[in-house]
Design an enzyme around this catalytic site. Structure first.
Site, PDB file in Angstrom:
ATOM      1  N   HIS A 145     -11.478 -20.488  83.321  1.00 47.80           N
ATOM      2  CA  HIS A 145      -9.966 -20.703  83.693  1.00 47.80           C
ATOM      3  C   HIS A 145      -9.463 -22.204  83.336  1.00 47.80           C
ATOM      4  O   HIS A 145      -8.519 -22.351  82.745  1.00 47.80           O
ATOM      5  CB  HIS A 145      -9.846 -20.155  85.026  1.00 47.80           C
ATOM      6  N   LEU A 161      -5.699 -14.269  82.419  1.00 46.90           N
ATOM      7  CA  LEU A 161      -6.764 -15.110  82.239  1.00 46.90           C
ATOM      8  C   LEU A 161      -8.055 -14.476  82.144  1.00 46.90           C
ATOM      9  O   LEU A 161      -8.351 -13.265  82.468  1.00 46.90           O
ATOM     10  CB  LEU A 161      -6.982 -16.077  83.738  1.00 46.90           C
ATOM     11  N   CYS A 162      -8.842 -14.943  81.317  1.00 44.51           N
ATOM     12  CA  CYS A 162     -10.256 -14.515  80.907  1.00 44.51           C
ATOM     13  C   CYS A 162     -10.672 -13.869  82.285  1.00 44.51           C
ATOM     14  O   CYS A 162     -10.563 -14.786  83.022  1.00 44.51           O
ATOM     15  CB  CYS A 162     -11.005 -15.409  80.184  1.00 44.51           C
ATOM     16  N   PRO A 163     -11.521 -13.072  82.253  1.00 45.09           N
ATOM     17  CA  PRO A 163     -11.657 -11.796  81.371  1.00 45.09           C
ATOM     18  C   PRO A 163     -10.706 -10.674  81.394  1.00 45.09           C
ATOM     19  O   PRO A 163     -11.014  -9.716  80.916  1.00 45.09           O
ATOM     20  CB  PRO A 163     -13.203 -11.345  81.691  1.00 45.09           C
ATOM     21  N   ASP A 218      -4.588 -16.240  76.629  1.00 43.53           N
ATOM     22  CA  ASP A 218      -5.927 -17.041  76.807  1.00 43.53           C
ATOM     23  C   ASP A 218      -6.723 -17.244  75.929  1.00 43.53           C
ATOM     24  O   ASP A 218      -7.173 -16.567  75.194  1.00 43.53           O
ATOM     25  CB  ASP A 218      -6.549 -16.317  77.952  1.00 43.53           C
TER      26      ASP A 218
END
Ligand code: SF4
Lengths: 330, 84
Positions: free
Chosen positions: A28, B21-23, B48
């Site tokens: 992040h 955001l990941c994931p 992202d």
């Protein structure tokens, strides 16, 4: 990853699961801040590890159910707002459900006794599996030799002699094993795995709960705690100030239900305001927006204030640096 | 003379995972693909930058084919064909 490899080397079919709690740290920061020029794009460690090992990775979103683990943990918190014991028990339960659905035979984790202060203390390990209802069925290949034999070992599915007896915080033995197994580019195991162990993040979450008078959060709330500078000038509102272009862009995506401020014609941050501000508070937020931008020394700065699709322009004097008390910073 | 823009692959479904955001983009893609038959194409929109590594890795371990991953400014679009 090492634990999976130890089992795979015994010819055991292995599948892994990665739980998404909403608090995962790893990429992040990379996604939220402007990357260094030439920096590699961030990547998801578990996916990368599964790719290296050539195994199936189940990615499961548990964020919604996880709220009650964070807001009301039976076993309390670690040094910050990390409810590690409850979290582990919860994840083991979820993993067991998945195992049943997939028709697999037992669970394993990459835990090592004593590696982390709370959830990996020797006395807590048996407690986790007991409370999760999987006693005897959770194998820890990296420290198995220091623990009682599990059912998969007793039944001869797993050869105990090929497991390890690692212990403690040092990671040298794991690194040596990785070398021996030919795993070079494997994800760094040392980094913190979740924002709840982070002191600054936990403080911001506490502040959020305190200001709302209840321990609850939404996914947007916890995402926003990861980005920007957070200031609370008064109990009934707070502002989040983007620190670079990527954060500004990220914060702009959260304008619904919030006020979005940005200086006009002068480079500067996006400022998001949440709470119940009055006119005076909005003026203060405009002055803060001007303060954090390149017009901080200008006599006046025009700030665009957007709320629920309506825009107004306000002309303000940037707030002097000494008018921002430290106590505003969360 | 300008080179012609690459043709956009056909998608049976599009998942908008921008701003996540990941994931999360991968989780959204996984959920969407579950409901599609093998051979169907999913277009995934993401902001992202982690998508550059994660989408190919996820496709590889799950036996899906990544037709193309295209960057458009701050955004990426990936076209994934569900494996059998
Ligand atoms: S660090 Fe976070 S994810 Fe890890 S066990 Fe503790 S609460 Fe759970």
């Amino acid at each position: 990853m090492l634990a999976a490899r130890l089992l795979m080397d015994q010819g055991i079919h292995v599948e892994c699961v990665n739980f998404h709690t909403g608090f995962c740290i790893q990429s992040h920061t990379g996604a939220l801040r402007n990357p260094e020029p030439g920096a590699k794009p961030p990547r998801h460690d578990a996916l990368h590890a599964a790719q290296l090992l050539g195994i199936k990775l189940h990615m499961v979103d548990i964020a919604e159910d996880y709220v009650r683990i964070v807001t009301d943990p039976k076993h309390g918190y670690g040094s910050n707002l990390n409810p590690c014991l409850d979290c582990k028990i919860f994840m083991v339960r979820k993993a067991w459900q998945l195992k049943e659905e997939l028709g697999l035979h037992f669970l394993f984790t990459g835990e090592v006794i004593g590696q982390r202060p709370m959830s990996q203390r020797r006395e807590n390990l048996p407690h986790i599996e007991r409370e999760a209802g999987v006693e005897g069925w959770l194998l820890r290949p990296l420290c198995a030799l220091r623990l009682k034999a599990t059912e998969p070992e007793k039944r001869g599915w797993v050869d105990r002699k090929q497991l390890q007896g690692f212990n403690g915080r040092g990671r040298r033995p794991q690194m040596a094993l990785a070398q021996q197994l030919g795993l070079h580019d494997y994800p760094s195991p040392a980094g913190g795995c979740c924002f709840l162990t982070d002191e600054n993040y936990s403080r911001k979450l506490q502040d959020l709960w305190h200001s709302r008078g209840e321990r609850q959060y939404t996914m947007d709330d916890i995402l926003l705690l990861k980005a920007g500078r957070h200031l609370r000038p008064a109990a009934h509102f707070k502002v989040i100030v983007g620190r670079d272009e990527t954060e500004n862009h990220f914060l702009s995506g959260f304008r619904q239900q919030r006020w979005l401020l940005q200086a006009q014609g002068i480079p500067g941050p996006v400022l998001l305001l949440e709470g119940t501000p009055n006119e005076e508070d909005l003026t203060l937020a405009c002055r803060l927006t001007a303060r954090f931008g390149q017009g901080k020394l200008a006599p006046t700065v025009t700030v665009r204030v957007e709320y629920q699709g309506q825009e107004v322009l306000r002309s303000v004097t940037p707030l002097p640096a000494d008018a921002i008390p430290d106590s505003w910073y969360i | 003379m300008e080179s012609p823009a690459a043709p956009t692959p056909h998608a049976d479904q599009t998942v908008d995972a921008r701003r996540l955001l990941c994931p999360m983009p991968i989780l959204r893609a996984e959920t969407a693909l579950r409901a599609l038959p093998p051979g169907a194409t999913l277009a995934l929109l993401a902001t992202d930058p982690g998508i550059q590594h994660d989408l190919p890795a996820w496709c590889q371990i799950n036996g899906h084919a990544l037709l193309e991953l295209r960057q458009q400014g701050r955004e990426w679009v990936g076209w994934v064909v569900k494996g059998g």
